[in-house]
Design an enzyme around this catalytic site. Structure first.
Site, mmCIF file in Angstrom:
data_model
loop_
_atom_site.group_PDB
_atom_site.id
_atom_site.type_symbol
_atom_site.label_atom_id
_atom_site.label_comp_id
_atom_site.label_asym_id
_atom_site.label_seq_id
_atom_site.Cartn_x
_atom_site.Cartn_y
_atom_site.Cartn_z
ATOM 1 C CB THR A 75 -0.940 0.315 1.306
ATOM 2 O OG1 THR A 75 -1.244 -1.201 0.854
ATOM 3 C CG2 THR A 75 -1.174 0.959 1.023
ATOM 4 C CB THR A 233 1.834 -1.495 12.754
ATOM 5 O OG1 THR A 233 0.417 -0.791 13.311
ATOM 6 C CG2 THR A 233 1.806 -2.206 14.139
ATOM 7 C CB ALA A 234 2.215 2.838 10.334
ATOM 8 N NE ARG A 235 5.823 2.684 4.327
ATOM 9 C CZ ARG A 235 5.229 1.456 3.952
ATOM 10 N NH1 ARG A 235 4.981 0.810 5.483
ATOM 11 N NH2 ARG A 235 5.080 1.240 3.311
ATOM 12 C CG ASP A 259 5.786 -4.948 12.434
ATOM 13 O OD1 ASP A 259 6.263 -5.870 12.756
ATOM 14 O OD2 ASP A 259 5.017 -4.839 11.026
ATOM 15 C CD GLU A 264 11.537 -1.817 7.605
ATOM 16 O OE1 GLU A 264 10.252 -1.473 9.024
ATOM 17 O OE2 GLU A 264 11.051 -1.437 7.057
ATOM 18 C CG HIS A 286 8.259 -4.018 8.056
ATOM 19 N ND1 HIS A 286 8.629 -2.696 7.502
ATOM 20 C CD2 HIS A 286 6.726 -4.443 8.125
ATOM 21 C CE1 HIS A 286 7.134 -2.277 6.596
ATOM 22 N NE2 HIS A 286 6.637 -2.854 7.119
ATOM 23 C CB VAL A 287 6.451 -9.965 10.085
ATOM 24 C CG1 VAL A 287 7.619 -10.350 10.297
ATOM 25 C CG2 VAL A 287 6.368 -9.493 12.033
ATOM 26 C CD1 TRP A 289 4.327 -6.526 6.727
ATOM 27 C CD2 TRP A 289 3.252 -7.239 4.773
ATOM 28 N NE1 TRP A 289 5.487 -7.427 5.801
ATOM 29 C CE2 TRP A 289 5.336 -8.122 4.342
ATOM 30 C CE3 TRP A 289 2.792 -7.695 3.775
ATOM 31 C CZ2 TRP A 289 5.538 -8.569 4.057
ATOM 32 C CZ3 TRP A 289 3.106 -8.554 2.368
ATOM 33 C CH2 TRP A 289 5.021 -9.041 2.358
#
Length: 319
Positions: A75, A233-235, A259, A264, A286-287, A289
């Protein structure tokens, strides 16, 4: 005329995800990973590029004369220079609403783990503290209900709305934050500063833009009167990361769960890494999603976006 489709970072979808190839005539080239210095070589002949997190910046776009379309397998599109694509007449699509279950579920997993000190109690059991207590229960760490607490949400899109629904199911009062620095957004929104002051849990679900970069820093943490749990949990760029560390270590906030990080994976000297073993801090790679179901939906939407573009009916366009 056959299209040449190149996927630069297919491994980000995982091995168990099946990506259907488009129904029209095409060439198909897939790379598991692509570093920034490999993009030009691998994308040079592509008419359609698929990327997840691989950066597409103007100097590279200048050297891709065949490129007609970019499909982002996510997204967020901050890895793509949208303005440069727009100037060159290259449409860009993304995937939408695929994460409306997986990210809210991950968000509440983090909130519950911190609110009930699950990490601390797990460590207490492993270290023998329960046995040493010599009674049926161990009450060494704080445990708080979500019911009756206040959930502040920054980001009113599909994911933010789904997080709000879960919060209400837990009996939380939900506040949607107005955009930072904005007024007159209407009665459904609470001023940003007021959300900082009233929230017991503050969670971020907005895109990374010039307006949202460094959304939370030292000044914002100082306004958090209720010592909330802060969840992102976004950016990664939404939070000044060194300031978050300071806020946690100084007790301005009760806990933090992250997250997404600005770099990264984070290097060993990243400020978050010194918090990695604290029971009031959770860093996941970053999991949020990445449920299997969500990743399959990403793959399906990417193929659908490519087919729609070739059919002259592009969908999910961001530029």
């Amino acid at each position: 005329m056959s299209e040449t489709i190149v996927f630069l970072d297919h491994e980000t979808l995982g091995p168990e995800v099946t990506m259907r190839r488009p129904s029209f005539s095409h060439g198909w080239e897939v790379h598991g990973k692509t570093t920034a210095d490999q993009v030009l070589e691998r994308a040079r002949e592509a008419s359609i590029l698929i990327v997840n997190k691989v950066p597409l910046r103007e100097p590279v776009l200048d050297q891709l004369p065949n490129l007609k379309f970019v499909a982002v397998a996510a997204t967020g599109t901050d890895n793509v220079d949208l303005a440069a694509c727009r100037r060159r007449g290259i449409p860009v699509s993304n995937v939408q609403a695929y994460a409306v279950h997986t990210v809210p579920e991950h968000t509440f997993s983090l909130i519950l783990a911190l609110r009930r000190s699950l990490m601390a109690y797990r460590e207490s059991v492993a270290s023998g503290a329960w046995q040493r207590a010599a009674q049926f229960t161990l009450l060494d760490h704080p445990i708080r209900d979500l019911h009756g607490s206040t959930l502040g949400i920054v980001g009113e899109g599909a994911i933010g709305q789904a997080v709000a629904a879960l919060g209400r199911a837990f009996g939380m009062q939900v506040l949607f934050s107005a955009h930072k620095g904005s007024t007159g957004m209407g009665p459904l929104y609470t001023p940003f500063e007021e959300v900082l002051e009233r929230s017991d849990v503050l969670t971020l679900h907005c895109p990374l833009t010039p307006q949202t970069r460094d959304l939370l820093g030292a000044a914002e943490f100082s306004r958090m009167r209720r010592r909330p749990i802060v969840v992102n949990t976004a950016r990664g760029g939404l939070i000044v990361e060194a300031d978050l560390v300071q806020a946690l270590e100084s007790g301005q906030i009760a806990g933090a769960a992250v997250d997404a990080v600005s770099v990264e994976p984070p290097p060993p000297d990243h400020p978050f890494m010194r918090l990695a073993k604290r029971p009031d801090f959770i860093l996941t790679p970053h999991v949020g999603w990445a449920s299997r179901e969500a990743r399959q939906e990403v793959a399906d939407q990417v193929t659908a976006c490519i087919e729609a573009f070739v059919a002259g009916q592009p969908r999910n366009l961001v530029t």
